[in-house]
Design an enzyme around this catalytic site. Structure first.
Site, PDB file in Angstrom:
ATOM      1  N   LYS A  48       0.842  -1.205   0.000  1.00  0.00           N
ATOM      2  CA  LYS A  48       0.000   0.000   0.000  1.00  0.00           C
ATOM      3  C   LYS A  48       0.875   1.252   0.000  1.00  0.00           C
ATOM      4  O   LYS A  48       1.631   1.482   0.941  1.00  0.00           O
ATOM      5  CB  LYS A  48      -0.902   0.033   1.241  1.00  0.00           C
ATOM      6  CG  LYS A  48      -1.942   1.155   1.161  1.00  0.00           C
ATOM      7  CD  LYS A  48      -2.577   1.472   2.485  1.00  0.00           C
ATOM      8  CE  LYS A  48      -1.929   2.627   3.183  1.00  0.00           C
ATOM      9  NZ  LYS A  48      -2.076   3.921   2.525  1.00  0.00           N
ATOM     10  N   GLY A  59      -5.645   3.040  -0.589  1.00  0.00           N
ATOM     11  CA  GLY A  59      -6.651   3.460   0.381  1.00  0.00           C
ATOM     12  C   GLY A  59      -6.028   4.097   1.595  1.00  0.00           C
ATOM     13  O   GLY A  59      -4.829   4.402   1.625  1.00  0.00           O
ATOM     14  N   GLY A  76      -4.380   0.026   5.228  1.00  0.00           N
ATOM     15  CA  GLY A  76      -3.108  -0.304   5.892  1.00  0.00           C
ATOM     16  C   GLY A  76      -3.344  -1.198   7.097  1.00  0.00           C
ATOM     17  O   GLY A  76      -2.674  -2.212   7.288  1.00  0.00           O
ATOM     18  N   GLU A 132      10.807   1.751   9.721  1.00  0.00           N
ATOM     19  CA  GLU A 132      11.660   2.917   9.424  1.00  0.00           C
ATOM     20  C   GLU A 132      10.824   4.143   9.734  1.00  0.00           C
ATOM     21  O   GLU A 132       9.878   4.451   9.010  1.00  0.00           O
ATOM     22  CB  GLU A 132      12.060   2.916   7.944  1.00  0.00           C
ATOM     23  CG  GLU A 132      12.874   1.722   7.499  1.00  0.00           C
ATOM     24  CD  GLU A 132      14.255   1.681   8.140  1.00  0.00           C
ATOM     25  OE1 GLU A 132      14.740   2.729   8.603  1.00  0.00           O
ATOM     26  OE2 GLU A 132      14.837   0.576   8.201  1.00  0.00           O
ATOM     27  N   CYS A 168      13.151  12.098   5.548  1.00  0.00           N
ATOM     28  CA  CYS A 168      13.393  11.683   6.939  1.00  0.00           C
ATOM     29  C   CYS A 168      14.843  11.935   7.342  1.00  0.00           C
ATOM     30  O   CYS A 168      15.165  11.990   8.515  1.00  0.00           O
ATOM     31  CB  CYS A 168      13.033  10.213   7.110  1.00  0.00           C
ATOM     32  SG  CYS A 168      13.844   9.162   5.903  1.00  0.00           S
ATOM     33  N   GLU A 222       9.593  16.284  15.344  1.00  0.00           N
ATOM     34  CA  GLU A 222       9.771  16.227  13.894  1.00  0.00           C
ATOM     35  C   GLU A 222       8.758  17.144  13.201  1.00  0.00           C
ATOM     36  O   GLU A 222       7.560  17.008  13.407  1.00  0.00           O
ATOM     37  CB  GLU A 222       9.583  14.787  13.390  1.00  0.00           C
ATOM     38  CG  GLU A 222       9.913  14.657  11.927  1.00  0.00           C
ATOM     39  CD  GLU A 222       9.633  13.273  11.364  1.00  0.00           C
ATOM     40  OE1 GLU A 222       8.575  12.704  11.665  1.00  0.00           O
ATOM     41  OE2 GLU A 222      10.486  12.763  10.614  1.00  0.00           O
TER      42      GLU A 222
HETATM   43  P1  NDP Z   1       2.355   7.905   8.196  1.00  0.00           P
HETATM   44  O1  NDP Z   1       2.859   7.138   9.350  1.00  0.00           O
HETATM   45  O2  NDP Z   1       1.171   8.773   8.385  1.00  0.00           O
HETATM   46  O3  NDP Z   1       1.982   6.941   6.998  1.00  0.00           O
HETATM   47  C1  NDP Z   1       2.877   6.023   6.418  1.00  0.00           C
HETATM   48  C2  NDP Z   1       2.090   4.943   5.719  1.00  0.00           C
HETATM   49  O4  NDP Z   1       1.355   4.186   6.684  1.00  0.00           O
HETATM   50  C3  NDP Z   1       1.032   5.487   4.749  1.00  0.00           C
HETATM   51  O5  NDP Z   1       0.897   4.595   3.672  1.00  0.00           O
HETATM   52  C4  NDP Z   1      -0.200   5.479   5.610  1.00  0.00           C
HETATM   53  O6  NDP Z   1      -1.367   5.501   4.870  1.00  0.00           O
HETATM   54  C5  NDP Z   1      -0.007   4.186   6.376  1.00  0.00           C
HETATM   55  N1  NDP Z   1      -0.764   4.061   7.622  1.00  0.00           N
HETATM   56  C6  NDP Z   1      -1.290   5.035   8.404  1.00  0.00           C
HETATM   57  N2  NDP Z   1      -1.928   4.486   9.472  1.00  0.00           N
HETATM   58  C7  NDP Z   1      -1.807   3.143   9.354  1.00  0.00           C
HETATM   59  C8  NDP Z   1      -2.258   2.029  10.137  1.00  0.00           C
HETATM   60  N3  NDP Z   1      -2.981   2.189  11.249  1.00  0.00           N
HETATM   61  N4  NDP Z   1      -1.943   0.786   9.727  1.00  0.00           N
HETATM   62  C9  NDP Z   1      -1.216   0.603   8.618  1.00  0.00           C
HETATM   63  N5  NDP Z   1      -0.777   1.604   7.829  1.00  0.00           N
HETATM   64  C10 NDP Z   1      -1.062   2.862   8.190  1.00  0.00           C
HETATM   65  O7  NDP Z   1       3.589   8.728   7.638  1.00  0.00           O
HETATM   66  P2  NDP Z   1       3.573   9.793   6.486  1.00  0.00           P
HETATM   67  O8  NDP Z   1       3.030   9.202   5.234  1.00  0.00           O
HETATM   68  O9  NDP Z   1       2.977  11.048   7.021  1.00  0.00           O
HETATM   69  O10 NDP Z   1       5.149   9.989   6.241  1.00  0.00           O
HETATM   70  C11 NDP Z   1       5.920  10.855   6.957  1.00  0.00           C
HETATM   71  C12 NDP Z   1       6.688  10.129   8.036  1.00  0.00           C
HETATM   72  O11 NDP Z   1       7.468   9.098   7.484  1.00  0.00           O
HETATM   73  C13 NDP Z   1       7.653  11.035   8.748  1.00  0.00           C
HETATM   74  O12 NDP Z   1       7.580  10.814  10.131  1.00  0.00           O
HETATM   75  C14 NDP Z   1       9.004  10.578   8.229  1.00  0.00           C
HETATM   76  O13 NDP Z   1      10.067  10.838   9.091  1.00  0.00           O
HETATM   77  C15 NDP Z   1       8.779   9.133   8.030  1.00  0.00           C
HETATM   78  N6  NDP Z   1       9.756   8.592   7.097  1.00  0.00           N
HETATM   79  C16 NDP Z   1      10.734   7.758   7.562  1.00  0.00           C
HETATM   80  C17 NDP Z   1      11.714   7.273   6.718  1.00  0.00           C
HETATM   81  C18 NDP Z   1      12.765   6.328   7.203  1.00  0.00           C
HETATM   82  O14 NDP Z   1      13.387   5.681   6.358  1.00  0.00           O
HETATM   83  N7  NDP Z   1      13.028   6.214   8.483  1.00  0.00           N
HETATM   84  C19 NDP Z   1      11.751   7.677   5.304  1.00  0.00           C
HETATM   85  C20 NDP Z   1      10.669   8.545   4.929  1.00  0.00           C
HETATM   86  C21 NDP Z   1       9.715   8.987   5.800  1.00  0.00           C
HETATM   87  P3  NDP Z   1      -2.064   6.916   4.543  1.00  0.00           P
HETATM   88  O15 NDP Z   1      -1.081   7.746   3.830  1.00  0.00           O
HETATM   89  O16 NDP Z   1      -3.180   6.545   3.699  1.00  0.00           O
HETATM   90  O17 NDP Z   1      -2.468   7.504   5.859  1.00  0.00           O
END
Ligand code: NDP
Length: 479
Positions: free
Chosen positions: A173, A204, A210, A248, A282, A383
């Site tokens: 996803k 979705g 997710g 991550e 990130c 962050e």
């Molecule tokens: P989120 O945690 O909001 O979302 C990440 C993914 O998880 C999306 O696909 C999201 O879907 C999905 N998701 C949200 N809730 C759930 C759940 N309950 N169960 C399963 N999946 C779920 O992060 P962001 O998309 O806002 O990304 C930004 C964050 O990612 C920042 O904190 C950044 O630091 C981190 N990041 C870390 C990296 C690393 O390598 N350490 C690299 C890049 C980013 P949806 O978008 O539909 O809500």
């Protein structure tokens, strides 16, 4: 443009026929719809992956490698189309999508297509007792890959490529905010001859689609990149089911600048490490600590360079900073600028929204530099994940090391110095998964990638990723 789920090699609408609007951040307008998939769709994707697994896991390494490399080549051949799609979905400058995001997605497939041909297991001879042990590295089965919006195809493929290279089938996803390039990837996979069901992409919301992936009892491993809070939630759901987990998560990375550094190189790289991708990486160095003797000079030079960055429409060639990914995210970042003011932070430049002519409803923000009084204020600890950095001076190695480590995160750190002793000490003692010395975001895909503390659990990259996506089984033969 409306998009569909990619299940069993075909594009299909969600079972419940419900959709979510997809926004273009550069003009704030809806430009398509994406499936609002639920557990029924995840179940279809799971079944397709399960059916494909026996054959895919028995497919020769040569053949798997050939298909992955073919996907890589097709991505390169479609560079312009993918870069345009990524830029439109995410708001990032098209130049960045073209030089970083899409080439890296292609590299991910090429790298793991090659890596799998070199991935070997160990054997241990138990000398004196006539026994030999060997380790089988078997694919897990059906695995889940969930990725964020900041580097959409780059991070999506960083998980999918090792998962399928190792012989697994995938239910994946992408972020609902940036689904477009993941959708286009389905076509490429078909063209490259990836067998049906090896990769299934369900679009979705995180909280429904997710969540259904994470909760699925037979999806045995979850590779997740995203926010720390979401990661903690996923860990709570997955742990009682004893799933393998790679998380991550977020970062609040220090950029530590000593007076003995190569100044011009440091300055140019620091502008990039602060604001590349609108600061939504990130790994961005969002806390800048500068040795006191060069602090005032740095402040003047840095602010001048940041003021010269052009905020503009992502498709314009000279745009340095595009749009933030969503209205909601823009509001969150602006809120942090307000918090900084309340905490006596001094806004040295930026801080306001930008109105781009003809795209007045786009989510643009000035790159913002905040001078903070102490390292414990919220903007220095939490962050923000946008074009906002803090700066403050330090006087000694001990002091800056303590400040660098005094956050809950531990993803990466950047160090600018030409002093070898200092480099060694700092690299050893910084509590992060990655330390860059006199550079930033220089990536070799063979290296372990990941964070400590609230930045995550596990490592991706190279053989670490192939280890994650396989189960080690010890076979002991007495002879
Ligand atoms: P989120 O945690 O909001 O979302 C990440 C993914 O998880 C999306 O696909 C999201 O879907 C999905 N998701 C949200 N809730 C759930 C759940 N309950 N169960 C399963 N999946 C779920 O992060 P962001 O998309 O806002 O990304 C930004 C964050 O990612 C920042 O904190 C950044 O630091 C981190 N990041 C870390 C990296 C690393 O390598 N350490 C690299 C890049 C980013 P949806 O978008 O539909 O809500």
């Amino acid at each position: 443009m409306d998009i569909k789920n990619y299940i069993n090699g075909a594009f299909s609408p969600p079972v419940a026929d419900r959709y979510i609007d997809n926004y273009n951040p550069s003009n704030g307008e809806i430009y398509g719809q994406i499936p609002n998939s639920d557990a029924q769709d995840v179940e279809l994707a799971y079944k397709s992956a399960k059916n494909a697994f026996p054959s895919w896991s028995e497919t020769t390494i040569d053949e798997r490698s050939r298909i992955l490399i073919k996907i890589s080549e097709l991505l390169e051949a479609n560079l312009q189309r993918f870069a345009e799609a990524e830029s439109k979905d995410n708001g990032k400058p098209i130049s960045l999508a073209k030089t970083v995001d899409i080439p890296r997605a292609a590299s991910n497939f090429r790298f793991f297509g090659n890596a799998i041909t070199q991935f070997a297991s160990e054997s241990h001879e138990s000398v004196g007792i006539n026994a030999i042990n060997y380790t089988l590295r078997q694919p897990i089965g059906v695995v889940g890959c969930i990725s964020p919006w900041n580097l959409p195809l780059y991070l999506f493929t960083w998980k999918i490529a090792p998962a399928i290279a190792a012989g697994n089938c995938v239910v994946a996803k992408p972020s609902e905010v940036t689904p477009m390039t993941a959708y286009l990837l389905g076509e490429i996979c078909n063209e490259a001859g990836l067998p049906k069901g090896v990769l299934n992409i369900v679009h979705g919301l995180g909280t429904s689609t997710g969540q259904a992936i994470v909760e699925h009892p037979n999806i045995k491993a979850i590779s997740f990149t995203g926010g720390t809070q979401t990661g903690a939630h996923i860990a709570r759901v997955a742990a009682p089911m004893f799933k393998k987990l790679s998380l991550e998560l977020g970062g609040k990375n220090p950029n530590i600048i000593f007076a003995d550094c190569d100044y011009d190189d440091m300055l140019a790289t620091t502008v990039r490490s602060s604001f590349a991708n609108q600061g939504q990486i990130c790994l961005c160095g969002s806390r800048i600590f500068v040795e006191e003797s060069i602090y005032e000079k740095f402040k003047t030079d840095f602010v001048a360079k940041v003021k010269a960055l052009k905020v503009g429409h992502p498709s314009e060639k000279d745009t340095n900073i595009g749009a933030l990914v969503s209205k909601q995210h823009l509001e969150k970042v602006i809120q942090y600028i307000e918090i900084a003011k309340q905490e006596n932070g001094k806004i040295l430049c930026g801080g306001d929204r930008v109105t781009v002519k003809k795209f007045e409803k786009g989510y643009y923000l000035q790159p913002t530099v905040i001078e903070v009084e102490n390292d414990e204020c919220r903007v220095n600890q939490e962050e923000i994940f946008g074009p906002v950095v803090t700066i403050m001076p330090f006087t000694s190695d001990d002091e800056v090391l303590e400040m660098a480590n005094k956050v809950k995160y531990g993803l990466s750190a950047t160090l600018w110095t030409n002093n070898l002793k200092r480099t060694m000490r700092m690299s050893n003692e910084l509590q992060t998964g990655i330390v860059w010395v006199n550079t930033w975001m220089l990536r070799d895909l063979r290296t372990p990638f990941g964070g400590v503390k609230a930045s995550g659990v596990g490592r991706e990259g190279g053989f670490e990723a192939l280890r994650f996506f396989t189960e080690a089984k010890n076979v002991c033969i007495k002879y």
